[in-house]
Motif scaffolding. Structure first.
Motif, PDB file in Angstrom:
ATOM      1  N   ASN A   6       0.873  -1.164  -0.014  1.00  0.00           N
ATOM      2  CA  ASN A   6       0.008  -0.005   0.012  1.00  0.00           C
ATOM      3  C   ASN A   6       0.792   1.314  -0.159  1.00  0.00           C
ATOM      4  N   MET A   7       2.026   1.395   0.729  1.00  0.00           N
ATOM      5  CA  MET A   7       2.719   2.289   0.639  1.00  0.00           C
ATOM      6  C   MET A   7       3.298   2.838  -0.605  1.00  0.00           C
ATOM      7  N   PHE A   8       3.765   1.533  -1.351  1.00  0.00           N
ATOM      8  CA  PHE A   8       4.257   1.925  -2.792  1.00  0.00           C
ATOM      9  C   PHE A   8       3.334   2.474  -3.620  1.00  0.00           C
ATOM     10  N   ALA A   9       1.958   1.950  -3.419  1.00  0.00           N
ATOM     11  CA  ALA A   9       0.861   2.182  -4.204  1.00  0.00           C
ATOM     12  C   ALA A   9       0.420   3.803  -4.116  1.00  0.00           C
ATOM     13  N   VAL A  10       0.480   4.255  -2.775  1.00  0.00           N
ATOM     14  CA  VAL A  10       0.045   5.575  -2.346  1.00  0.00           C
ATOM     15  C   VAL A  10       1.086   6.504  -2.905  1.00  0.00           C
ATOM     16  N   GLY A  11       2.440   5.773  -2.923  1.00  0.00           N
ATOM     17  CA  GLY A  11       3.603   6.877  -3.351  1.00  0.00           C
ATOM     18  C   GLY A  11       3.548   7.123  -4.949  1.00  0.00           C
ATOM     19  N   SER A  12       3.192   6.078  -5.733  1.00  0.00           N
ATOM     20  CA  SER A  12       2.926   5.796  -7.074  1.00  0.00           C
ATOM     21  C   SER A  12       1.897   6.882  -7.622  1.00  0.00           C
ATOM     22  N   ASN A  13       0.678   6.596  -7.155  1.00  0.00           N
ATOM     23  CA  ASN A  13      -0.536   7.331  -7.504  1.00  0.00           C
ATOM     24  C   ASN A  13      -1.653   7.308  -6.306  1.00  0.00           C
ATOM     25  N   PRO A  14      -1.710   8.112  -5.382  1.00  0.00           N
ATOM     26  CA  PRO A  14      -2.646   7.868  -4.468  1.00  0.00           C
ATOM     27  C   PRO A  14      -3.981   8.053  -4.700  1.00  0.00           C
ATOM     28  N   GLU A  15      -4.411   8.585  -6.035  1.00  0.00           N
ATOM     29  CA  GLU A  15      -5.830   8.714  -6.253  1.00  0.00           C
ATOM     30  C   GLU A  15      -6.228   7.109  -6.996  1.00  0.00           C
ATOM     31  N   ALA A  16      -5.127   6.524  -7.648  1.00  0.00           N
ATOM     32  CA  ALA A  16      -5.564   5.018  -8.145  1.00  0.00           C
ATOM     33  C   ALA A  16      -5.408   4.092  -7.017  1.00  0.00           C
ATOM     34  N   ALA A  17      -4.639   4.472  -5.958  1.00  0.00           N
ATOM     35  CA  ALA A  17      -4.793   3.497  -4.802  1.00  0.00           C
ATOM     36  C   ALA A  17      -6.012   3.590  -4.099  1.00  0.00           C
ATOM     37  N   ASN A  18      -6.470   4.840  -3.791  1.00  0.00           N
ATOM     38  CA  ASN A  18      -7.842   4.930  -3.243  1.00  0.00           C
ATOM     39  C   ASN A  18      -8.867   4.288  -3.950  1.00  0.00           C
ATOM     40  N   VAL A  19      -8.864   4.311  -5.300  1.00  0.00           N
ATOM     41  CA  VAL A  19      -9.885   3.584  -6.206  1.00  0.00           C
ATOM     42  C   VAL A  19      -9.751   1.988  -5.951  1.00  0.00           C
ATOM     43  N   SER A  20      -8.420   1.759  -5.675  1.00  0.00           N
ATOM     44  CA  SER A  20      -8.324   0.139  -5.560  1.00  0.00           C
ATOM     45  C   SER A  20      -8.650  -0.254  -4.232  1.00  0.00           C
ATOM     46  N   GLY A  21      -9.131   0.720  -3.456  1.00  0.00           N
ATOM     47  CA  GLY A  21      -9.475   0.339  -1.968  1.00  0.00           C
ATOM     48  C   GLY A  21      -8.407   0.388  -0.822  1.00  0.00           C
ATOM     49  N   VAL A  22      -7.263   1.081  -1.231  1.00  0.00           N
ATOM     50  CA  VAL A  22      -6.451   1.391  -0.142  1.00  0.00           C
ATOM     51  C   VAL A  22      -6.790   2.447   0.595  1.00  0.00           C
ATOM     52  N   ASN A  23      -6.694   2.298   2.088  1.00  0.00           N
ATOM     53  CA  ASN A  23      -6.939   3.472   2.856  1.00  0.00           C
ATOM     54  C   ASN A  23      -5.687   4.423   2.755  1.00  0.00           C
ATOM     55  N   VAL A  24      -5.792   5.250   2.070  1.00  0.00           N
ATOM     56  CA  VAL A  24      -4.483   6.313   1.717  1.00  0.00           C
ATOM     57  C   VAL A  24      -4.114   6.959   2.982  1.00  0.00           C
ATOM     58  N   SER A  25      -5.162   7.511   3.680  1.00  0.00           N
ATOM     59  CA  SER A  25      -4.789   8.392   4.951  1.00  0.00           C
ATOM     60  C   SER A  25      -4.084   7.507   5.878  1.00  0.00           C
ATOM     61  N   ARG A  26      -4.866   6.425   6.242  1.00  0.00           N
ATOM     62  CA  ARG A  26      -4.180   5.225   7.115  1.00  0.00           C
ATOM     63  C   ARG A  26      -3.033   5.090   6.683  1.00  0.00           C
ATOM     64  N   THR A  27      -2.520   4.824   5.431  1.00  0.00           N
ATOM     65  CA  THR A  27      -1.242   4.353   4.842  1.00  0.00           C
ATOM     66  C   THR A  27      -0.320   5.492   5.417  1.00  0.00           C
ATOM     67  N   ILE A  28      -0.537   6.773   5.015  1.00  0.00           N
ATOM     68  CA  ILE A  28       0.291   7.919   5.220  1.00  0.00           C
ATOM     69  C   ILE A  28       0.666   7.859   6.803  1.00  0.00           C
TER      70      ILE A  28
END
Length: 357
Positions: free
Chosen positions: A230-252
């Protein structure tokens, strides 16, 4: 290792199939992208020729020890950089934790004990406190970045000042009156800086093995856990990570908390390693860590970085600075060189990104 050789062989076979113009372009890009490594290798060879004792066994152990002491903070900042951010508060967190650890682990009979009526606490209790302090500041950093959409540079600049102010006030407590905290308990210094293993008559400090253990744990977190992906996904593209179900805020938040824990561990080790802690402890440590990360290929464009790269960056940077000391280069000049290394490393990193784009 087999995978590495396989990759090199594949790239070599691809290179042979290129025409002459493409081969020239490929070699040119290869030289530019690895120019910093090439320069550092040349510098190391030159220093060794000028000062033959530079790569002696005792010097190598010293370089390994210094690298191990700086590795946890670099591993922490690397996660923040992967999120396209940074952490300017790291060094001051290290300083605060170092001074708190030192004050609670002073020898009972020491004349200038900061807390006269307080017995020396158990080492592992103070270790947990050090981790907690780092984690709390890391949580504040991550919460402000994720919930208020503030840039990490601004947030960590603010917390750097706050932590430094807290450190200065802490040093005024009791009878200390802002003085350096020393006279540490022998059990604490032995636990951190003692040497269970020696090579060539020179002991390898215990904290080197702790750094190895921390590195293994961080490698597992980065590469084998959902949080790491999730860390790498958010770093690469937070919008795409969010759409994929990653909790961006919690990951950060988790990335900054993990970074804070690394700073806490660094401070706990640094306290016993240097033996005398003051408001200057931890000053500019984050600059060395950032430089090491960028040298090691952790990209500010986000989502790119490897543990082995951080290790290589830390070791190379430490080799250069030890080498400059061997050459009797002025300590002030070393700041100039450090700044140039960061500037060149970032420029090369951005060029790689633009070429890929």
């Amino acid at each position: 290792m087999a995978k590495l050789f396989s990759g090199v062989t594949r790239q070599y076979n691809d290179f042979k199939q290129l025409n002459s113009q493409d081969k020239k372009t490929f070699l040119k890009e290869l030289l530019i992208n690895n120019s910093l490594y090439i320069f550092m290798v040349i510098a190391i060879i030159a220093i060794q020729i000028i000062s033959p004792k530079f790569l002696s066994s005792s010097s190598i152990i010293n370089i390994v020890s210094l690298s191990a002491a700086n590795l946890p903070i670099a591993l922490g900042i690397a996660g923040c950089i992967i999120l396209t951010g940074t952490d300017l508060s790291a060094g001051r967190i290290v300083g605060l934790v170092a001074c708190v650890s030192a004050s609670l682990l002073q020898a009972s009979g020491y004349a200038n004990k900061m807390f006269v009526d307080l017995d020396t606490l158990p080492i592992f209790v103070v270790l947990l406190l050090a981790i907690a302090i780092g984690a709390i500041v890391g949580f504040v950093n991550g919460f402000c970045v994720s919930k208020f959409s503030l840039h990490p540079f601004i947030v960590t600049l603010a917390t750097q000042l706050i932590v430094y102010g807290i450190l200065l006030m802490y040093l005024m407590i009791g009878t200390n009156n802002g003085q350096s905290i020393s006279g540490l308990d022998a059990g604490y210094t032995g636990f951190i800086a003692g040497a269970a293993i020696s090579i060539g008559g020179k002991g390898i400090p215990n904290f080197v093995w702790y750094a190895v253990l921390i590195t293994i744990i961080m490698w597992f977190i980065w590469n084998k856990t959902k949080f790491g992906k999730n860390m790498f996904a958010v770093g690469s593209n937070p919008e795409a990570a969010n759409v994929s179900g990653v909790n961006v805020s919690r990951t950060i938040i988790m990335v900054f908390v993990l970074a804070g824990i690394m700073y806490g561990l660094t401070g706990f080790v640094e306290s016993a390693r240097i033996g005398s802690n003051s408001a200057a402890t931890g000053l500019n440590y984050e600059l060395d860590a950032i430089a090491a990360c960028v040298i090691g290929g952790v990209s500010f464009v986000g989502g790119i970085g490897k543990i082995r790269g951080v290790i290589i960056g830390v070791v190379l940077l430490r080799i250069i600075f030890v080498g400059l000391t061997f050459l009797s280069i002025d300590a002030n000049m070393q700041y100039v060189i450090k700044g140039l290394i960061i500037l060149v490393a970032c420029a090369v990193d951005m060029r790689k990104y633009l070429v890929r784009k």
